[in-house]
Design an enzyme around this catalytic site. Structure first.
Site, PDB file in Angstrom:
ATOM      1  N   HIS A  16      54.909  57.411  84.189  1.00  0.00           N
ATOM      2  CA  HIS A  16      54.998  58.324  83.039  1.00  0.00           C
ATOM      3  C   HIS A  16      54.259  59.632  83.329  1.00  0.00           C
ATOM      4  CE1 HIS A  16      57.031  56.360  79.717  1.00  0.00           C
ATOM      5  NE2 HIS A  16      56.328  55.237  79.857  1.00  0.00           N
ATOM      6  N   GLN A  70      53.475  60.212  76.323  1.00  0.00           N
ATOM      7  CA  GLN A  70      54.266  59.546  75.284  1.00  0.00           C
ATOM      8  C   GLN A  70      53.836  59.942  73.877  1.00  0.00           C
ATOM      9  OE1 GLN A  70      53.838  55.425  77.214  1.00  0.00           O
ATOM     10  NE2 GLN A  70      55.839  55.321  76.246  1.00  0.00           N
ATOM     11  N   HIS A 100      54.335  51.288  85.890  1.00  0.00           N
ATOM     12  CA  HIS A 100      55.195  51.868  84.855  1.00  0.00           C
ATOM     13  C   HIS A 100      54.465  53.029  84.158  1.00  0.00           C
ATOM     14  CE1 HIS A 100      57.979  51.291  81.189  1.00  0.00           C
ATOM     15  NE2 HIS A 100      57.034  52.101  80.750  1.00  0.00           N
ATOM     16  N   GLU A 101      53.195  52.795  83.798  1.00  0.00           N
ATOM     17  CA  GLU A 101      52.431  53.848  83.102  1.00  0.00           C
ATOM     18  C   GLU A 101      52.121  55.017  84.030  1.00  0.00           C
ATOM     19  OE1 GLU A 101      52.472  53.624  80.028  1.00  0.00           O
ATOM     20  OE2 GLU A 101      53.001  51.502  79.973  1.00  0.00           O
ATOM     21  N   CYS A 121      59.873  49.964  77.110  1.00  0.00           N
ATOM     22  CA  CYS A 121      59.011  51.137  76.999  1.00  0.00           C
ATOM     23  C   CYS A 121      58.948  51.536  75.533  1.00  0.00           C
ATOM     24  CB  CYS A 121      59.605  52.276  77.839  1.00  0.00           C
ATOM     25  SG  CYS A 121      58.628  53.783  77.810  1.00  0.00           S
ATOM     26  N   LEU A 122      57.755  51.887  75.063  1.00  0.00           N
ATOM     27  CA  LEU A 122      57.619  52.284  73.658  1.00  0.00           C
ATOM     28  C   LEU A 122      58.417  53.560  73.354  1.00  0.00           C
ATOM     29  CD1 LEU A 122      53.818  51.534  73.043  1.00  0.00           C
ATOM     30  CD2 LEU A 122      55.793  50.175  72.320  1.00  0.00           C
ATOM     31  N   GLY A 133      51.042  48.937  77.175  1.00  0.00           N
ATOM     32  CA  GLY A 133      50.636  50.135  77.903  1.00  0.00           C
ATOM     33  C   GLY A 133      51.134  51.376  77.189  1.00  0.00           C
TER      34      GLY A 133
END
Ligand code: NI
Length: 180
Positions: free
Chosen positions: A141, A51, A137-138, A95-96, A46
């Site tokens: 963000h 991000q 989660h996304e 998380c990225l 994701g």
């Protein structure tokens, strides 16, 4: 398609509320393409627009785990959670924007989401399992919230210090243009 650099926590852009998308145009189509390419390249399941420093309510995901299975890229624009289950699920999240840090987070096991697709149509779908966790989660963000915000203050500040160190190292190596 362009692979875009992924912002690393802490970064003020990861803490902001993102703006709704007003219209599906070429700019949004290009953004979605770039986000999917960046997510697959990372690799991740994701990625949310903030991000990569774009403060818009867009995220992409593909939670197909089997490498031999067909990919299922999804692009969610202006997503909304319309229903959450009372039943919860615990997943070890990463998380990225917080590389190589993982922690268990408890969230509703299932959610229903409504969003605008690249086709300009409204979509609604119920997610469970990893898809439900990833979607939440996304979606977080887009509201400036990270998975570490669900952890205790000690664990959160430990992870933040590690990320500050990582960013200093990357800046020294010239990998973090924003800091160099
Ligand atoms: Ni994330």
């Amino acid at each position: 398609m362009t692979i875009r650099p992924i912002l690393i926590h802490p970064d003020p852009r990861l803490k902001k509320l993102c703006d709704p998308v007003a219209a599906i145009d070429d700019e949004i189509r290009k953004l979605a393409d770039d986000m999917l390419a960046t997510m697959y390249e990372a690799p991740g399941i994701g990625l949310a627009a903030p991000q990569i420093g774009v403060m818009k309510r867009v995220f992409v995901m593909d939670c197909v785990k089997d490498k031999d299975a067909a990919p299922e890229p999804m692009v969610l624009i202006n997503p909304e959670i319309t229903w959450s289950s009372e039943e919860t699920n615990v997943y070890e999240e990463g998380c990225l924007s917080i590389p190589e840090q993982y922690a268990e987070v408890t969230r509703p096991a299932e959610v229903r989401m409504r969003w605008l697709g690249l086709d300009g149509q409204s979509h609604e779908e119920q997610f469970d399992g990893l898809w439900a966790t990833c979607a939440q989660h996304e979606n977080d963000h887009l509201n400036g919230k990270l998975f570490i915000d669900y952890l205790g203050a000690m664990k959160r500040s430990m992870i933040t210090r590690k990320m500050e160190k990582l960013k200093r190292e990357r800046a020294r190596e010239g990998k973090e243009p924003g800091l160099a």
